[in-house]
Scaffold this motif. Structure first.
Motif, short mmCIF file in Angstrom:
data_model
loop_
_atom_site.label_atom_id
_atom_site.label_comp_id
_atom_site.label_asym_id
_atom_site.label_seq_id
_atom_site.Cartn_x
_atom_site.Cartn_y
_atom_site.Cartn_z
N TRP A 1 -12.90 0.64 67.20
CA TRP A 1 -12.71 2.10 67.53
C TRP A 1 -13.89 2.59 68.25
CZ3 TRP A 1 -8.13 5.17 67.97
CH2 TRP A 1 -6.91 4.59 67.48
N TYR A 2 -13.83 3.19 69.46
CA TYR A 2 -14.90 4.13 70.10
C TYR A 2 -14.67 5.52 70.24
CZ TYR A 2 -18.02 -0.18 70.77
OH TYR A 2 -19.02 -1.17 70.60
N ARG A 3 -15.50 6.38 70.23
CA ARG A 3 -14.95 7.72 70.93
C ARG A 3 -16.09 8.00 71.64
NH1 ARG A 3 -16.36 12.01 65.80
NH2 ARG A 3 -18.61 12.19 65.95
N GLN A 4 -15.48 9.07 72.73
CA GLN A 4 -16.35 9.57 73.84
C GLN A 4 -16.53 11.02 73.91
OE1 GLN A 4 -15.55 8.01 77.59
NE2 GLN A 4 -17.63 8.41 78.42
N ILE A 5 -17.57 12.04 73.30
CA ILE A 5 -17.47 12.97 73.22
C ILE A 5 -17.81 13.52 74.77
CG2 ILE A 5 -18.70 15.20 72.50
CD1 ILE A 5 -19.24 13.74 69.84
N HIS A 6 -17.51 14.56 75.19
CA HIS A 6 -17.66 15.10 76.86
C HIS A 6 -18.77 14.92 77.27
CE1 HIS A 6 -16.81 17.07 80.31
NE2 HIS A 6 -17.54 18.05 80.14
N SER A 7 -19.38 14.15 78.26
CA SER A 7 -20.49 14.31 79.25
C SER A 7 -21.41 13.31 78.26
CB SER A 7 -21.14 15.65 79.24
OG SER A 7 -20.40 16.29 79.92
N GLN A 8 -21.01 12.36 77.36
CA GLN A 8 -21.58 11.51 76.63
C GLN A 8 -21.17 9.96 76.98
OE1 GLN A 8 -22.53 12.45 72.43
NE2 GLN A 8 -22.71 14.49 72.78
N GLY A 9 -21.84 9.03 76.46
CA GLY A 9 -21.46 7.78 76.59
C GLY A 9 -20.61 7.27 75.33
N PRO A 10 -19.81 6.36 75.32
CA PRO A 10 -18.98 6.07 74.12
C PRO A 10 -19.86 5.66 73.02
CG PRO A 10 -17.81 5.06 76.00
CD PRO A 10 -19.34 5.71 76.35
N GLN A 11 -19.14 5.80 71.72
CA GLN A 11 -19.95 5.68 70.56
C GLN A 11 -19.02 4.98 69.75
OE1 GLN A 11 -20.07 9.37 67.96
NE2 GLN A 11 -21.58 8.57 66.89
N TYR B 1 -10.88 5.79 71.69
CA TYR B 1 -10.40 4.41 72.31
C TYR B 1 -10.26 3.40 70.99
CZ TYR B 1 -12.09 6.45 76.59
OH TYR B 1 -12.50 7.09 77.87
N CYS B 2 -9.08 2.83 71.34
CA CYS B 2 -8.79 1.72 70.37
C CYS B 2 -8.84 0.45 71.12
CB CYS B 2 -7.56 1.89 69.70
SG CYS B 2 -6.71 0.29 68.80
N ILE B 3 -9.54 -0.65 70.85
CA ILE B 3 -9.86 -1.72 71.73
C ILE B 3 -9.68 -3.13 70.72
CG2 ILE B 3 -11.71 -3.10 72.99
CD1 ILE B 3 -13.19 -0.30 73.33
N VAL B 4 -8.93 -4.13 71.27
CA VAL B 4 -8.90 -5.52 70.60
C VAL B 4 -9.97 -6.41 71.22
CG1 VAL B 4 -6.62 -5.04 69.68
CG2 VAL B 4 -7.03 -6.16 71.83
N ARG B 5 -10.70 -7.19 70.47
CA ARG B 5 -11.64 -7.81 70.99
C ARG B 5 -12.01 -9.06 70.11
NH1 ARG B 5 -17.46 -5.94 70.33
NH2 ARG B 5 -18.70 -6.75 72.06
N VAL B 6 -12.48 -10.12 70.90
CA VAL B 6 -12.97 -11.19 70.16
C VAL B 6 -14.41 -10.79 69.51
CG1 VAL B 6 -13.84 -13.46 70.36
CG2 VAL B 6 -11.98 -12.78 71.62
#
Lengths: 116, 111
Positions: free
Chosen positions: B35-45, B87-92
């Motif tokens: 899981w990542y998040r993106q606050i307005h005007s920033q890059g994903p965290q 954002y929910c992401i599945v990833r190796v």
């Protein structure tokens, strides 16, 4: 400890021109990835650099190219700009490319490119 | 294409728990949920990741179903500063595998 930095913050270019965006990774990181984020969409992977070589590439045309320097900083170049290239360009850094241990990617604030 | 499905938007009252669902029915055995998040005007965290066990850190908890086909990110006491796209992401499980983002869930925390 400085995080990932990107320059410039904003940029306005005309269709057909070329642009160069810059990224300095977080201290201790050796791998840089670039993403494009169109308005209202999630970021899309462009390519990744490690040891000054492009290691992985997403579905982007050859107009998008990059470079990594010995100090691990990176540039993204886009030639023959199209209106559709208007987006937020994000740089992410990480470490341990060959290590299968998880290392999270740290993102910079991005460069907002507007093509008119 | 993203391998996950998330609701487009959600609201949460300040101070209450925010539960963000994610479906990933085609997840492979060697893929983790991130899981990542993106606050307005920033890059994903980066927030959290997990394989099959529930995970907790200082930011959130991640609950993964036993069949691993869905998960829930829990922000236990949402604040106004948690308003962001999640954002929910599945990833190796490799630090340099590219992240494949979908459109995410826009969480609005309301006072």
């Amino acid at each position: 400890d400085a995080g990932v930095t990107q320059s410039p913050t904003h940029l306005i270019k005309t269709r057909g021109q070329q642009v160069t965006l810059r990224c300095s990774p977080k201290s201790g990181h050796d791998t840089v990835s670039w993403y494009q984020q169109a308005l209202g969409q999630g970021p899309q992977f462009i390519f990744q650099y490690y040891e000054e070589e492009e290691r992985q590439r997403g579905n982007f045309p050859d107009r998008f190219s990059g470079h990594q320097f010995p100090n691990y900083s990176s540039e993204l170049n886009v030639n023959a700009l199209l209106l559709g290239d208007s987006a937020l360009y994000l740089c992410a850094s990480s470490r341990g490319y060959r290590d299968r241990t998880f290392y999270e990617q740290y993102f910079g604030p991005g460069t907002r490119l507007t093509v008119t | 294409d993203a391998k996950t499905t998330q609701p487009t938007s959600m609201d949460c009252a300040e101070g209450r728990a925010a539960n963000l669902p994610c479906n990933h029915s085609t997840i492979s055995g060697n893929e983790y949920v991130y899981w990542y998040r993106q606050i307005h005007s920033q890059g994903p965290q980066y927030i959290i990741h997990g394989l099959k066990n529930n995970e907790t850190n200082e930011m959130a908890s991640l609950i993964i179903t036993e069949d691993r086909k869905s998960s829930t990110l829990i922000l236990p006491h949402a604040t106004l500063r948690d308003t962001a796209v999640y954002y929910c992401i599945v990833r190796v499980h490799s630090g340099n595998t590219p992240l494949v983002f979908g459109k995410g869930t826009r969480l609005s925390v309301i006072a």
